[in-house]
Enzyme design. Structure first.
Site, mmCIF file in Angstrom:
data_model
loop_
_atom_site.group_PDB
_atom_site.id
_atom_site.type_symbol
_atom_site.label_atom_id
_atom_site.label_comp_id
_atom_site.label_asym_id
_atom_site.label_seq_id
_atom_site.Cartn_x
_atom_site.Cartn_y
_atom_site.Cartn_z
ATOM 1 N N ASP A 107 27.592 -173.179 -85.143
ATOM 2 C CA ASP A 107 27.644 -174.615 -84.871
ATOM 3 C C ASP A 107 27.068 -174.875 -83.482
ATOM 4 O O ASP A 107 27.017 -173.984 -82.629
ATOM 5 C CB ASP A 107 29.090 -175.111 -84.896
ATOM 6 C CG ASP A 107 29.706 -174.985 -86.279
ATOM 7 O OD1 ASP A 107 28.947 -174.925 -87.263
ATOM 8 O OD2 ASP A 107 30.955 -174.931 -86.362
ATOM 9 N N ARG A 108 26.710 -176.133 -83.254
ATOM 10 C CA ARG A 108 26.099 -176.487 -81.972
ATOM 11 C C ARG A 108 27.008 -176.131 -80.789
ATOM 12 O O ARG A 108 26.557 -175.693 -79.742
ATOM 13 C CB ARG A 108 25.815 -177.991 -81.992
ATOM 14 C CG ARG A 108 24.921 -178.434 -80.879
ATOM 15 C CD ARG A 108 24.493 -179.862 -81.140
ATOM 16 N NE ARG A 108 24.018 -180.465 -79.919
ATOM 17 C CZ ARG A 108 23.787 -181.751 -79.788
ATOM 18 N NH1 ARG A 108 23.998 -182.562 -80.786
ATOM 19 N NH2 ARG A 108 23.350 -182.222 -78.646
#
Ligand code: URA
Length: 237
Positions: free
Chosen positions: A106-107
């Site tokens: 995920d970011r």
């Protein structure tokens, strides 16, 4: 091993374009096993041939494997308009070779991202049947109860499907508590959703190892390096 056209071999591991390689071949600057190459159609086994360009020996690698320490805020996909991607952090040669992330974070997740141009290897390590473990440090909002830990280890149900069993250990009591999870799947937001299942929240997530290969502690945030052949093997076990 299979042979390939010499212009293709040279352009795959140098900055020369196919057109530039053609010019180099014409000018006699390319040699194969000690003899000048006269045609771009000449074929060679890149793993064993000794190819030189302007007297310099070519360093050929069929595939590259890169360990990157992803900082928060960087996306794992390869093109995301306006956002920094993991490909922005590596060099031109790696991008030219077409490396891509073998599994996404995920970011806001940090840590070990593997980039490679070896599609079969990427497929293998992502496949749950191959059992390659990915290790994460999970900072949680609150401690899990023993019953929750047992349920998590056994595999909770997500999207109507039971997750594979995993290992989960408390590494720091905190607050906030930190758990080490070893999982063999990579379902969308798997760890965050697992903690949400228990009404808990992941405050920070970091991937620290793939297989038995730990993230190199010498790599600062955003730094990367190529893996040795031994390290690539370690990912599989
Ligand atoms: N699980 C998540 O929820 N996020 C990640 O980035 C990796 C695993």
């Amino acid at each position: 091993m299979a042979t390939e056209r010499i212009d293709r071999i040279i352009s795959s591991c140098t900055e020369y374009s196919r057109r530039e390689v053609k010019r180099l071949v014409k000018s006699g600057a390319v040699s194969l096993d000690g003899s000048a190459v006269r045609s771009c159609e000449t074929k060679a086994d890149p793993d064993t041939a000794e190819i030189t360009v302007n007297g310099k020996r070519l360093h050929y690698r069929r595939f590259v494997y890169i360990m990157l320490n992803k900082p928060a805020g960087v996306v794992s996909s390869t093109d995301e308009k306006g956002l920094t991607t993991v490909l922005d952090l590596v060099d031109d040669e790696a991008r030219r070779r077409g490396v891509f992330p073998a599994g996404r974070l995920d970011r806001d997740t940090t840590g070990f991202v593997l980039l490679t141009d070896d599609g079969a290897f990427a497929h293998d390590i992502l496949s749950p049947v191959k059992h390659v473990e990915k290790t994460y440090l999970v900072t949680a909002e609150r401690p899990l109860t023993e019953a929750e830990l047992a349920e998590l280890r056994a595999g909770i149900e997500l999207d109507g499907e039971r997750l594979l069993p995993c290992s989960a250990e408390l590494r720091a009591e905190g607050p906030p508590p930190v758990y080490e999870l070893r999982i063999r799947q990579g379902k969308y937001h798997q760890i965050k959703r697992t903690f949400l299942h228990f009404g808990n929240c992941v405050l920070a997530l970091r991937r620290t190892a793939m297989g038995s290969l730990p993230l190199d502690p010498a790599l600062g945030e955003g730094a990367w390096r190529e893996l040795t052949a031994e390290e690539v093997e370690m990912i599989k076990f």
